[in-house]
Design a protein around this motif. Structure first.
Motif, PDB file in Angstrom:
ATOM      1  N   ASN A   1       0.823  -1.208   0.000  1.00  0.00           N
ATOM      2  CA  ASN A   1       0.000   0.000   0.000  1.00  0.00           C
ATOM      3  C   ASN A   1       0.858   1.258   0.000  1.00  0.00           C
ATOM      4  O   ASN A   1       0.532   2.244  -0.685  1.00  0.00           O
ATOM      5  CB  ASN A   1      -0.941   0.013   1.215  1.00  0.00           C
ATOM      6  CG  ASN A   1      -2.075  -0.982   1.074  1.00  0.00           C
ATOM      7  OD1 ASN A   1      -2.386  -1.432  -0.024  1.00  0.00           O
ATOM      8  ND2 ASN A   1      -2.692  -1.337   2.194  1.00  0.00           N
ATOM      9  N   TYR A   2       1.949   1.231   0.742  1.00  0.00           N
ATOM     10  CA  TYR A   2       2.833   2.405   0.792  1.00  0.00           C
ATOM     11  C   TYR A   2       3.439   2.674  -0.585  1.00  0.00           C
ATOM     12  O   TYR A   2       3.490   3.815  -1.045  1.00  0.00           O
ATOM     13  CB  TYR A   2       3.948   2.188   1.821  1.00  0.00           C
ATOM     14  CG  TYR A   2       4.837   3.398   1.985  1.00  0.00           C
ATOM     15  CD1 TYR A   2       4.516   4.396   2.892  1.00  0.00           C
ATOM     16  CD2 TYR A   2       5.987   3.549   1.207  1.00  0.00           C
ATOM     17  CE1 TYR A   2       5.322   5.525   3.032  1.00  0.00           C
ATOM     18  CE2 TYR A   2       6.790   4.666   1.337  1.00  0.00           C
ATOM     19  CZ  TYR A   2       6.459   5.655   2.243  1.00  0.00           C
ATOM     20  OH  TYR A   2       7.245   6.766   2.362  1.00  0.00           O
ATOM     21  N   ILE A   3       3.888   1.598  -1.233  1.00  0.00           N
ATOM     22  CA  ILE A   3       4.488   1.743  -2.565  1.00  0.00           C
ATOM     23  C   ILE A   3       3.469   2.286  -3.558  1.00  0.00           C
ATOM     24  O   ILE A   3       3.755   3.187  -4.356  1.00  0.00           O
ATOM     25  CB  ILE A   3       5.044   0.382  -3.050  1.00  0.00           C
ATOM     26  CG1 ILE A   3       6.242  -0.018  -2.199  1.00  0.00           C
ATOM     27  CG2 ILE A   3       5.433   0.441  -4.525  1.00  0.00           C
ATOM     28  CD1 ILE A   3       6.696  -1.448  -2.412  1.00  0.00           C
ATOM     29  N   LYS A   4       2.228   1.761  -3.480  1.00  0.00           N
ATOM     30  CA  LYS A   4       1.171   2.194  -4.392  1.00  0.00           C
ATOM     31  C   LYS A   4       0.743   3.633  -4.102  1.00  0.00           C
ATOM     32  O   LYS A   4       0.612   4.451  -5.024  1.00  0.00           O
ATOM     33  CB  LYS A   4      -0.027   1.252  -4.261  1.00  0.00           C
ATOM     34  CG  LYS A   4      -1.170   1.577  -5.186  1.00  0.00           C
ATOM     35  CD  LYS A   4      -2.316   0.583  -5.006  1.00  0.00           C
ATOM     36  CE  LYS A   4      -3.493   0.923  -5.928  1.00  0.00           C
ATOM     37  NZ  LYS A   4      -4.616  -0.040  -5.749  1.00  0.00           N
ATOM     38  N   ASP A   5       0.532   3.948  -2.835  1.00  0.00           N
ATOM     39  CA  ASP A   5       0.058   5.287  -2.459  1.00  0.00           C
ATOM     40  C   ASP A   5       1.079   6.370  -2.793  1.00  0.00           C
ATOM     41  O   ASP A   5       0.700   7.513  -3.089  1.00  0.00           O
ATOM     42  CB  ASP A   5      -0.275   5.339  -0.967  1.00  0.00           C
ATOM     43  CG  ASP A   5      -1.472   4.457  -0.615  1.00  0.00           C
ATOM     44  OD1 ASP A   5      -2.219   4.084  -1.541  1.00  0.00           O
ATOM     45  OD2 ASP A   5      -1.633   4.133   0.585  1.00  0.00           O
ATOM     46  N   ASN A   6       2.345   6.018  -2.730  1.00  0.00           N
ATOM     47  CA  ASN A   6       3.403   6.996  -3.000  1.00  0.00           C
ATOM     48  C   ASN A   6       3.925   6.914  -4.423  1.00  0.00           C
ATOM     49  O   ASN A   6       4.903   7.589  -4.768  1.00  0.00           O
ATOM     50  CB  ASN A   6       4.553   6.816  -2.008  1.00  0.00           C
ATOM     51  CG  ASN A   6       4.184   7.267  -0.599  1.00  0.00           C
ATOM     52  OD1 ASN A   6       4.334   8.434  -0.245  1.00  0.00           O
ATOM     53  ND2 ASN A   6       3.669   6.327   0.199  1.00  0.00           N
ATOM     54  N   ASN A   7       3.270   6.075  -5.243  1.00  0.00           N
ATOM     55  CA  ASN A   7       3.593   5.972  -6.671  1.00  0.00           C
ATOM     56  C   ASN A   7       5.096   5.756  -6.884  1.00  0.00           C
ATOM     57  O   ASN A   7       5.731   6.425  -7.717  1.00  0.00           O
ATOM     58  CB  ASN A   7       3.134   7.233  -7.408  1.00  0.00           C
ATOM     59  CG  ASN A   7       3.082   7.036  -8.909  1.00  0.00           C
ATOM     60  OD1 ASN A   7       2.889   5.918  -9.395  1.00  0.00           O
ATOM     61  ND2 ASN A   7       3.273   8.113  -9.651  1.00  0.00           N
ATOM     62  N   LEU A   8       5.658   4.815  -6.142  1.00  0.00           N
ATOM     63  CA  LEU A   8       7.084   4.542  -6.261  1.00  0.00           C
ATOM     64  C   LEU A   8       7.344   3.629  -7.457  1.00  0.00           C
ATOM     65  O   LEU A   8       6.693   2.598  -7.627  1.00  0.00           O
ATOM     66  CB  LEU A   8       7.605   3.867  -4.989  1.00  0.00           C
ATOM     67  CG  LEU A   8       7.495   4.678  -3.695  1.00  0.00           C
ATOM     68  CD1 LEU A   8       8.087   3.888  -2.537  1.00  0.00           C
ATOM     69  CD2 LEU A   8       8.198   6.028  -3.838  1.00  0.00           C
ATOM     70  N   ASN A   9       8.282   4.023  -8.280  1.00  0.00           N
ATOM     71  CA  ASN A   9       8.653   3.233  -9.465  1.00  0.00           C
ATOM     72  C   ASN A   9       9.861   2.383  -9.100  1.00  0.00           C
ATOM     73  O   ASN A   9      10.980   2.890  -9.015  1.00  0.00           O
ATOM     74  CB  ASN A   9       8.972   4.169 -10.634  1.00  0.00           C
ATOM     75  CG  ASN A   9       9.155   3.415 -11.934  1.00  0.00           C
ATOM     76  OD1 ASN A   9       8.664   2.298 -12.087  1.00  0.00           O
ATOM     77  ND2 ASN A   9       9.862   4.018 -12.871  1.00  0.00           N
ATOM     78  N   LEU A  10       9.617   1.091  -8.859  1.00  0.00           N
ATOM     79  CA  LEU A  10      10.665   0.229  -8.320  1.00  0.00           C
ATOM     80  C   LEU A  10      11.383  -0.559  -9.396  1.00  0.00           C
ATOM     81  O   LEU A  10      10.823  -0.884 -10.443  1.00  0.00           O
ATOM     82  CB  LEU A  10      10.076  -0.761  -7.313  1.00  0.00           C
ATOM     83  CG  LEU A  10       9.326  -0.196  -6.115  1.00  0.00           C
ATOM     84  CD1 LEU A  10       8.960  -1.331  -5.176  1.00  0.00           C
ATOM     85  CD2 LEU A  10      10.146   0.862  -5.400  1.00  0.00           C
ATOM     86  N   VAL A  11      12.630  -0.893  -9.100  1.00  0.00           N
ATOM     87  CA  VAL A  11      13.383  -1.879  -9.872  1.00  0.00           C
ATOM     88  C   VAL A  11      13.342  -3.169  -9.064  1.00  0.00           C
ATOM     89  O   VAL A  11      13.805  -3.219  -7.931  1.00  0.00           O
ATOM     90  CB  VAL A  11      14.841  -1.440 -10.083  1.00  0.00           C
ATOM     91  CG1 VAL A  11      15.631  -2.544 -10.778  1.00  0.00           C
ATOM     92  CG2 VAL A  11      14.896  -0.164 -10.906  1.00  0.00           C
ATOM     93  N   GLY A  12      12.767  -4.220  -9.634  1.00  0.00           N
ATOM     94  CA  GLY A  12      12.645  -5.466  -8.890  1.00  0.00           C
ATOM     95  C   GLY A  12      11.630  -5.339  -7.771  1.00  0.00           C
ATOM     96  O   GLY A  12      10.653  -4.590  -7.866  1.00  0.00           O
ATOM     97  N   GLN A  13      11.868  -6.052  -6.688  1.00  0.00           N
ATOM     98  CA  GLN A  13      10.966  -6.072  -5.539  1.00  0.00           C
ATOM     99  C   GLN A  13      11.732  -5.697  -4.270  1.00  0.00           C
ATOM    100  O   GLN A  13      12.950  -5.841  -4.212  1.00  0.00           O
ATOM    101  CB  GLN A  13      10.352  -7.467  -5.373  1.00  0.00           C
ATOM    102  CG  GLN A  13       9.496  -7.915  -6.539  1.00  0.00           C
ATOM    103  CD  GLN A  13       8.238  -7.080  -6.676  1.00  0.00           C
ATOM    104  OE1 GLN A  13       7.667  -6.626  -5.690  1.00  0.00           O
ATOM    105  NE2 GLN A  13       7.795  -6.875  -7.923  1.00  0.00           N
ATOM    106  N   PRO A  14      11.019  -5.199  -3.236  1.00  0.00           N
ATOM    107  CA  PRO A  14      11.699  -4.851  -1.976  1.00  0.00           C
ATOM    108  C   PRO A  14      12.424  -6.062  -1.392  1.00  0.00           C
ATOM    109  O   PRO A  14      11.957  -7.203  -1.503  1.00  0.00           O
ATOM    110  CB  PRO A  14      10.555  -4.409  -1.064  1.00  0.00           C
ATOM    111  CG  PRO A  14       9.465  -3.986  -2.000  1.00  0.00           C
ATOM    112  CD  PRO A  14       9.579  -4.890  -3.189  1.00  0.00           C
TER     113      PRO A  14
END
Length: 444
Positions: free
Chosen positions: A77-90
């Motif tokens: 939810n944090y990643i989605k709400d903050n619109n973070l563009n990730l490489v791979g996964q946490p």
């Protein structure tokens, strides 16, 4: 619960989750009650075991499950709400100790490392990409027409042995091996001098030839003599072949029956119309190949122009983690393939940027259409060009039922949609090439 983010630099961040007992204790208690209603414990009726006993037996396992659910949900939810563009996964932060649920657990702190993909802006109107058109020659049309009709051809008896004859008869060597039902093809004889001994011969003729020179492959010799491959290795000297039958493959005549079988009933009415339709089919096939090459060129051009930095150390950790069970994925392999993997992620970032900037999305229909096109291409490779849409649809649906195949189709549909959009926006530098040289362009 408290969630915070520390940006280590522009490409790396750490998320810290502070989970208090109040965040999970109610969920754990409810999960234990629910479990107690279903579990069978000796000495108690099904679902009637005391909650305290159930908690004692499986409480730690349920606690671990519920806490992990909370962590996953909060992180996503944090990643989605903050619109973070990730490489791979946490990934769990280096040095993060696993939670020991066998001990008394109250407040929990868990840290995750994130690899961040940089934002890029692509102005497609300023990009030049070559677009190659394949010229269709008469030879291309003749070859394709022959490919489409050849499956309706037949083996026919001929009077004399030629370069592509199938010859039947008896083969023998005095004191050696023999076979009264030998079959040989002159088209695969390796030695031209040995092949010349058969050329022009008729049924009843006896040909003396060196079998080992004609067929240096032991498998071919074993097939002709009806012996093992090991025995064939010791074959030597001159053999006699007495010809009893000579046949050659004959392409079918271009009749209405053949036109209907190849293209569907009533599609064409003459040889001229047939060749025109074949040229049209080639053009469709070439267009698919041309667009595929364009996508290759587009990707190559945009990646070369946008060599953005990526969180390389994080990427190596993540790739090592996801390939943990792959014994072939060694550190040496990772180092060798890493530059290519970096460019693959750059293209993913570029493609996503184009999609977001232009509102490009795909739906289930797009995925289905892509799967049907993939199915159509597979059948076309075997000369099957008039497959009904209903059959293609059923075959595509069967492909999409497989999770791995579906993922490939989804990614293919996304890529195709973005490339098709880009084709309408970039400056196309029109070029022509022939069929032979077209494939070499992928090597550049």
């Amino acid at each position: 619960m408290n969630i915070s983010r520390e940006n280590v630099d522009a490409l790396n961040a750490v998320i810290t989750l502070n989970i208090e007992q109040a965040d999970y204790e109610a969920k754990v208690a409810e999960a234990i009650k629910s479990y107690a209603k279903k579990v069978n414990i000796p000495g108690f009726r099904p679902g009637k075991a005391p909650v305290s006993l159930v908690k004692k037996q499986v409480g730690k396992a349920i606690l671990a499950e519920e806490v992990n659910k909370i962590i996953d949900e909060a992180l996503n939810n944090y990643i989605k709400d903050n619109n973070l563009n990730l490489v791979g996964q946490p990934l769990p932060s280096e040095g993060q100790e696993p939670i020991d649920f066998d001990k008394e657990v109250t407040n929990i702190t868990y840290k995750f490392d994130l690899g961040l993909a940089p934002k890029v802006e692509i102005d497609l109107s300023k990009v030049e990409v070559p677009y190659y058109t394949i010229e269709i020659s008469d030879e291309d049309v003749d070859m394709q027409a022959k490919s489409l009709t050849s499956r309706f051809g037949s083996q026919e008896n001929v009077e004399k042995v030629g370069d592509k004859s199938m010859v039947k008869g008896s083969v023998k060597q005095e004191g050696g091996f023999s076979n009264d039902s030998a079959v040989m093809s002159t088209s695969v004889i390796k030695d031209e001098a040995e092949k010349a001994k058969f050329t022009g011969k008729k049924v009843g003729d006896v040909v003396k030839f060196d079998l080992k020179k004609a067929y240096p492959n032991d498998v071919e010799i074993s097939y002709m003599l009806g012996i093992s491959k090991e025995e064939a290795a010791n074959v030597a000297g001159e053999y006699e072949f007495t010809i009893t039958e000579i046949t050659e493959f004959k392409d079918p005549e271009l009749t209405q029956e053949i036109f209907d079988k190849v293209l569907g009933e009533g599609q064409v009415k003459s040889a001229e119309e047939f060749k025109a339709k074949v040229k049209e089919l080639i053009s469709e096939q070439f267009e698919v190949q041309q667009n595929y090459l364009f996508g290759h060129m587009l990707r190559k051009t945009l990646v070369a122009q946008n060599q953005m930095e990526l969180p390389e150390a994080f990427m190596k950790r993540w790739l090592t983690a996801v390939n943990h069970d792959n014994k072939a994925f060694t550190p040496d392999v990772l180092e060798k393939e890493f530059p290519q993997l970096l460019d693959e992620y750059r293209w993913t970032d570029i493609r996503q940027s184009i999609s977001e900037a232009n509102g490009i999305k795909i739906n289930e229909k797009d995925v289905m259409n892509y799967a049907m096109q993939a199915a159509k291409s597979q059948f076309a490779q075997y000369g099957m060009t008039n497959i009904p849409d209903e059959y293609l649809s059923n075959y595509a649906q069967s492909l999409l039922k497989d999770a791995e195949q579906r993922e490939q189709m989804v990614m293919g549909a996304i890529n195709e949609t973005v490339v098709a959009f880009a084709k309408t926006k970039v400056k196309l530098v029109q070029k022509t090439t022939n069929r032979k040289d077209f494939g070499k362009l992928f090597e550049d």
